[in-house]
Design a protein around this motif. Structure first.
Motif, mmCIF file in Angstrom:
data_model
loop_
_atom_site.group_PDB
_atom_site.id
_atom_site.type_symbol
_atom_site.label_atom_id
_atom_site.label_comp_id
_atom_site.label_asym_id
_atom_site.label_seq_id
_atom_site.Cartn_x
_atom_site.Cartn_y
_atom_site.Cartn_z
ATOM 1 N N ALA A 1 -37.419 -4.562 21.361
ATOM 2 C CA ALA A 1 -37.696 -3.687 20.240
ATOM 3 C C ALA A 1 -37.539 -4.170 18.915
ATOM 4 O O ALA A 1 -37.004 -3.386 18.136
ATOM 5 N N GLY A 2 -37.856 -5.169 18.629
ATOM 6 C CA GLY A 2 -37.581 -5.655 17.331
ATOM 7 C C GLY A 2 -36.536 -6.842 17.312
ATOM 8 O O GLY A 2 -36.148 -7.411 18.174
ATOM 9 N N CYS A 3 -35.707 -6.647 16.170
ATOM 10 C CA CYS A 3 -34.622 -7.655 15.953
ATOM 11 C C CYS A 3 -33.491 -7.341 16.744
ATOM 12 O O CYS A 3 -33.150 -6.031 16.947
ATOM 13 N N VAL B 1 -47.771 0.910 22.398
ATOM 14 C CA VAL B 1 -48.450 -0.582 22.582
ATOM 15 C C VAL B 1 -47.465 -1.343 23.459
ATOM 16 O O VAL B 1 -47.592 -2.474 23.573
ATOM 17 N N THR B 2 -46.309 -0.529 23.886
ATOM 18 C CA THR B 2 -45.204 -1.208 24.740
ATOM 19 C C THR B 2 -45.841 -2.018 25.807
ATOM 20 O O THR B 2 -46.529 -1.460 26.555
ATOM 21 N N ARG C 1 -42.284 -8.167 19.192
ATOM 22 C CA ARG C 1 -43.077 -7.078 20.122
ATOM 23 C C ARG C 1 -42.034 -5.945 20.950
ATOM 24 O O ARG C 1 -41.040 -6.272 21.165
ATOM 25 N N SER C 2 -42.888 -4.918 20.967
ATOM 26 C CA SER C 2 -42.082 -3.970 21.964
ATOM 27 C C SER C 2 -42.596 -4.162 23.442
ATOM 28 O O SER C 2 -43.512 -4.358 23.776
ATOM 29 N N PHE D 1 -34.515 3.382 24.407
ATOM 30 C CA PHE D 1 -35.295 2.486 24.109
ATOM 31 C C PHE D 1 -36.376 3.070 23.083
ATOM 32 O O PHE D 1 -36.663 2.237 21.912
ATOM 33 N N PHE D 2 -37.144 3.778 23.421
ATOM 34 C CA PHE D 2 -38.090 4.576 22.593
ATOM 35 C C PHE D 2 -37.479 5.130 21.246
ATOM 36 O O PHE D 2 -38.135 5.237 20.451
ATOM 37 N N VAL D 3 -36.189 5.649 21.368
ATOM 38 C CA VAL D 3 -35.534 6.092 19.966
ATOM 39 C C VAL D 3 -35.430 4.930 19.181
ATOM 40 O O VAL D 3 -35.415 5.030 17.804
#
Length: 223
Positions: free
Chosen positions: A54-56, A172-173, A140-141, A119-121
């Motif tokens: 989820a990014g960094c 786009v996960t 990427r997600s 995760f989505f938050v």
């Protein structure tokens, strides 16, 4: 220095509420699967591990560490083709790996559904191969599922959230099978705690962490 775009708290909270409304319906549907599900708990999850990109991973690690039932969060690299990659290699975007976290949890205290909500938050799942100014496939997600039930839940929630219009753009996960996970260098583990006074920690991780804690009030280790 990494830069990170922070999604406004109000939209994050709205997204979370939409997400939690979907949980009961999803679990009712999932009870038809071969692996039993009961009271927000997925039974027989492989090693009781969730793996998210989820990014960094500095941000992701510290956010998930806050949750009751999460016993360990390990930062690392997965999803690529280079064996034993280094951080320097992964940052080039040419290894195929994503910065990711293995989240070890006790399903008697926290469910996989709740980890998906977190995760989505925790990030913006509509940004392709980036989180704000952090650009590249390494940011990427992605959800790396450990078994069929995790995949089924991830696919279902993404579908529901897209249909409900939780975001202006489509999620786009990527939902892909878990493979080899390479633990990141020691200095990446517990990064926020060990580097709290650094600019990135103060300007990026700390605000995201505070907003995350507000959303999950009542489910935190320290309140």
């Amino acid at each position: 220095m990494k830069l990170q775009y922070i999604i406004p708290y109000s939209s994050r909270l709205t997204f979370f509420l939409l997400f939690t409304l979907s949980i009961s319906c999803a679990q009712t549907k999932s009870k038809d699967s071969t692996t039993a599900m009961d009271d927000h708990k997925v039974v027989n999850l492989a090693t009781d591990t969730a793996t998210f990109a989820a990014g960094c991973f500095w941000c992701v690690e510290e956010q998930f560490k806050q949750l009751n039932g999460v016993t360990a969060v390990i930062s690392g690299y997965t999803g690529g083709h280079v064996r034993n990659p280094t951080y320097r290699q992964v940052t080039t975007g040419r290894t195929g790996h994503a910065e990711a976290c293995n989240i070890i949890y006790n399903p008697a205290e926290i469910s996989y559904d709740e980890l998906l909500a977190a995760f989505f938050v925790a990030h913006d799942p509509t940004q392709l191969n980036r989180q704000g100014a952090d650009v590249g496939t390494q940011y990427r997600s992605a959800i790396f599922y450990h078994n069929a039930d995790q995949k089924k839940l991830a696919d279902y929630y993404i579908k529901q959230l897209n249909e409900e219009g939780a975001y202006d753009n489509s999620i786009v996960t990527a939902v892909t099978p878990y493979s080899k996970f390479y633990v990141a260098e020691d200095y990446h583990q517990n990064y926020y705690v060990n580097n709290m006074n650094e600019a990135y920690c103060q300007r990026v991780i700390k605000p995201k962490l505070e907003k995350f804690r507000k959303v999950f009030k009542g489910k935190l280790k320290q309140e």
